[in-house]
Design a protein around this motif. Structure first.
Motif, PDB file in Angstrom:
ATOM      1  N   LEU A  33      53.509  52.577  27.021  1.00  0.00           N
ATOM      2  CA  LEU A  33      53.997  51.394  27.718  1.00  0.00           C
ATOM      3  C   LEU A  33      52.876  50.698  28.474  1.00  0.00           C
ATOM      4  N   ILE A  34      51.897  51.472  28.961  1.00  0.00           N
ATOM      5  CA  ILE A  34      50.712  50.894  29.591  1.00  0.00           C
ATOM      6  C   ILE A  34      49.654  50.788  28.503  1.00  0.00           C
ATOM      7  N   THR A  35      49.239  49.563  28.192  1.00  0.00           N
ATOM      8  CA  THR A  35      48.249  49.381  27.124  1.00  0.00           C
ATOM      9  C   THR A  35      46.857  49.110  27.667  1.00  0.00           C
ATOM     10  N   GLY A  36      46.751  48.879  28.969  1.00  0.00           N
ATOM     11  CA  GLY A  36      45.443  48.650  29.563  1.00  0.00           C
ATOM     12  C   GLY A  36      45.464  48.899  31.052  1.00  0.00           C
ATOM     13  N   LEU A  37      44.388  49.491  31.562  1.00  0.00           N
ATOM     14  CA  LEU A  37      44.208  49.737  32.988  1.00  0.00           C
ATOM     15  C   LEU A  37      42.716  49.721  33.242  1.00  0.00           C
ATOM     16  N   ARG A  38      42.262  48.775  34.081  1.00  0.00           N
ATOM     17  CA  ARG A  38      40.822  48.707  34.318  1.00  0.00           C
ATOM     18  C   ARG A  38      40.502  47.991  35.622  1.00  0.00           C
ATOM     19  N   PRO A  39      39.439  48.440  36.288  1.00  0.00           N
ATOM     20  CA  PRO A  39      38.942  47.684  37.438  1.00  0.00           C
ATOM     21  C   PRO A  39      38.289  46.386  36.959  1.00  0.00           C
ATOM     22  N   ASP A  40      38.118  45.418  37.848  1.00  0.00           N
ATOM     23  CA  ASP A  40      37.627  44.101  37.431  1.00  0.00           C
ATOM     24  C   ASP A  40      36.234  44.120  36.817  1.00  0.00           C
ATOM     25  N   ARG A  41      35.418  45.091  37.106  1.00  0.00           N
ATOM     26  CA  ARG A  41      34.082  45.186  36.485  1.00  0.00           C
ATOM     27  C   ARG A  41      34.070  46.114  35.278  1.00  0.00           C
ATOM     28  N   GLY A  42      35.189  46.692  34.948  1.00  0.00           N
ATOM     29  CA  GLY A  42      35.272  47.593  33.796  1.00  0.00           C
ATOM     30  C   GLY A  42      35.266  49.047  34.214  1.00  0.00           C
ATOM     31  N   GLU A  43      35.841  49.868  33.350  1.00  0.00           N
ATOM     32  CA  GLU A  43      35.914  51.295  33.617  1.00  0.00           C
ATOM     33  C   GLU A  43      34.516  51.892  33.719  1.00  0.00           C
ATOM     34  N   GLY A  44      34.318  52.749  34.718  1.00  0.00           N
ATOM     35  CA  GLY A  44      33.026  53.402  34.918  1.00  0.00           C
ATOM     36  C   GLY A  44      32.006  52.555  35.653  1.00  0.00           C
ATOM     37  N   SER A  45      32.410  51.371  36.108  1.00  0.00           N
ATOM     38  CA  SER A  45      31.482  50.477  36.803  1.00  0.00           C
ATOM     39  C   SER A  45      31.183  50.994  38.218  1.00  0.00           C
ATOM     40  N   THR A  46      30.253  50.326  38.873  1.00  0.00           N
ATOM     41  CA  THR A  46      29.816  50.743  40.207  1.00  0.00           C
ATOM     42  C   THR A  46      30.032  49.616  41.205  1.00  0.00           C
ATOM     43  N   TYR A  47      30.516  49.975  42.381  1.00  0.00           N
ATOM     44  CA  TYR A  47      30.750  49.054  43.486  1.00  0.00           C
ATOM     45  C   TYR A  47      30.053  49.611  44.730  1.00  0.00           C
ATOM     46  N   ALA A  48      29.657  48.736  45.628  1.00  0.00           N
ATOM     47  CA  ALA A  48      29.071  49.152  46.895  1.00  0.00           C
ATOM     48  C   ALA A  48      30.170  49.272  47.945  1.00  0.00           C
ATOM     49  N   VAL A  49      29.939  50.117  48.945  1.00  0.00           N
ATOM     50  CA  VAL A  49      30.856  50.217  50.070  1.00  0.00           C
ATOM     51  C   VAL A  49      31.016  48.819  50.664  1.00  0.00           C
ATOM     52  N   GLY A  50      32.243  48.423  50.930  1.00  0.00           N
ATOM     53  CA  GLY A  50      32.530  47.110  51.504  1.00  0.00           C
ATOM     54  C   GLY A  50      32.933  46.057  50.479  1.00  0.00           C
ATOM     55  N   GLU A  51      32.608  46.279  49.208  1.00  0.00           N
ATOM     56  CA  GLU A  51      33.000  45.316  48.176  1.00  0.00           C
ATOM     57  C   GLU A  51      34.484  45.445  47.872  1.00  0.00           C
ATOM     58  N   ALA A  52      35.056  44.359  47.386  1.00  0.00           N
ATOM     59  CA  ALA A  52      36.468  44.366  46.981  1.00  0.00           C
ATOM     60  C   ALA A  52      36.570  44.690  45.501  1.00  0.00           C
ATOM     61  N   VAL A  53      37.633  45.379  45.146  1.00  0.00           N
ATOM     62  CA  VAL A  53      37.912  45.692  43.747  1.00  0.00           C
ATOM     63  C   VAL A  53      39.332  45.232  43.436  1.00  0.00           C
ATOM     64  N   ARG A  54      39.526  44.793  42.212  1.00  0.00           N
ATOM     65  CA  ARG A  54      40.851  44.426  41.707  1.00  0.00           C
ATOM     66  C   ARG A  54      41.108  45.276  40.480  1.00  0.00           C
ATOM     67  N   VAL A  55      42.359  45.632  40.257  1.00  0.00           N
ATOM     68  CA  VAL A  55      42.724  46.499  39.147  1.00  0.00           C
ATOM     69  C   VAL A  55      43.787  45.796  38.305  1.00  0.00           C
ATOM     70  N   SER A  56      43.522  45.672  37.010  1.00  0.00           N
ATOM     71  CA  SER A  56      44.470  45.037  36.085  1.00  0.00           C
ATOM     72  C   SER A  56      45.235  46.088  35.305  1.00  0.00           C
ATOM     73  N   VAL A  57      46.556  45.882  35.220  1.00  0.00           N
ATOM     74  CA  VAL A  57      47.450  46.757  34.469  1.00  0.00           C
ATOM     75  C   VAL A  57      48.142  45.906  33.410  1.00  0.00           C
ATOM     76  N   THR A  58      48.077  46.344  32.159  1.00  0.00           N
ATOM     77  CA  THR A  58      48.751  45.636  31.074  1.00  0.00           C
ATOM     78  C   THR A  58      49.859  46.533  30.535  1.00  0.00           C
ATOM     79  N   THR A  59      51.068  45.969  30.469  1.00  0.00           N
ATOM     80  CA  THR A  59      52.223  46.735  30.007  1.00  0.00           C
ATOM     81  C   THR A  59      52.906  46.030  28.841  1.00  0.00           C
ATOM     82  N   ARG A  60      53.574  46.807  28.003  1.00  0.00           N
ATOM     83  CA  ARG A  60      54.309  46.271  26.851  1.00  0.00           C
ATOM     84  C   ARG A  60      55.695  45.751  27.223  1.00  0.00           C
ATOM     85  N   ALA A  61      56.194  46.165  28.376  1.00  0.00           N
ATOM     86  CA  ALA A  61      57.563  45.828  28.781  1.00  0.00           C
ATOM     87  C   ALA A  61      57.579  45.535  30.278  1.00  0.00           C
ATOM     88  N   PRO A  62      58.600  44.828  30.752  1.00  0.00           N
ATOM     89  CA  PRO A  62      58.733  44.668  32.196  1.00  0.00           C
ATOM     90  C   PRO A  62      59.137  45.995  32.820  1.00  0.00           C
TER      91      PRO A  62
END
Length: 162
Positions: A33-62
């Motif tokens: 049902l979940i076809t995608g899950l990734r942080p905005d820079r991609g899986e395995g990416s690196t962020y610094a302390v203090g930076e913001a991250v967004r996470v995208s979830v893709t689903t096949r159904a509501p």
């Protein structure tokens, strides 16, 4: 000759990058049902302390999404609880959520787990204490047990905080 071989092997290995992906083999997954899950820079990416991250979830159904975070020190937290999403891609935090996910210590591996159910969950997932892989998976699996396999899914992604 042996020294030359060891030096050549050491130089060859120093050019390699090894990526270890956290355990995603969960009992609750499998319905796709979940076809995608990734942080905005991609899986395995690196962020610094203090930076913001967004996470995208893709689903096949509501349905309903709960996002969990597991820090490198084993502390778990709930980022999103039972958020209704339409089929397709939803990026968290959403504009109406009024929050940002600014990263803080500890540095290291940050895991994010998405739990999806087609029906609204009847209980809240509460995380207390620290988690190893066994307890982290057991907590997710216990939360999903009341729901039919075809009506639930769980996936995990990761990134690093430096």
């Amino acid at each position: 000759m042996r020294t030359a071989l060891l030096l050549s092997l050491a130089l060859g290995l120093s050019a390699c990058t090894v990526t270890v992906r956290p355990n995603v083999g969960l009992q609750g997954s499998g319905s796709n049902l979940i076809t995608g899950l990734r942080p905005d820079r991609g899986e395995g990416s690196t962020y610094a302390v203090g930076e913001a991250v967004r996470v995208s979830v893709t689903t096949r159904a509501p349905g309903y999404v709960t996002l969990l975070a597991l820090q490198s020190n084993g502390v778990g937290s709930v980022l999103v609880r039972n958020a209704y999403v339409q089929a397709g891609t939803t990026t968290f935090p959403r504009a109406g959520d009024g929050v940002t996910y600014n990263l803080a210590e500890p540095r290291g591996l940050q895991r994010v787990r998405a739990i999806f159910t087609r029906v609204r969950p009847t209980t809240d997932l509460v995380l207390r204490g620290t988690f190893d892989d066994g307890r982290w998976n057991a907590t997710s699996n216990a939360y999903l047990e009341p729901y039919a396999t075809a009506d639930r899914d769980v996936q995990e992604t990761y990134f690093y905080i430096r």
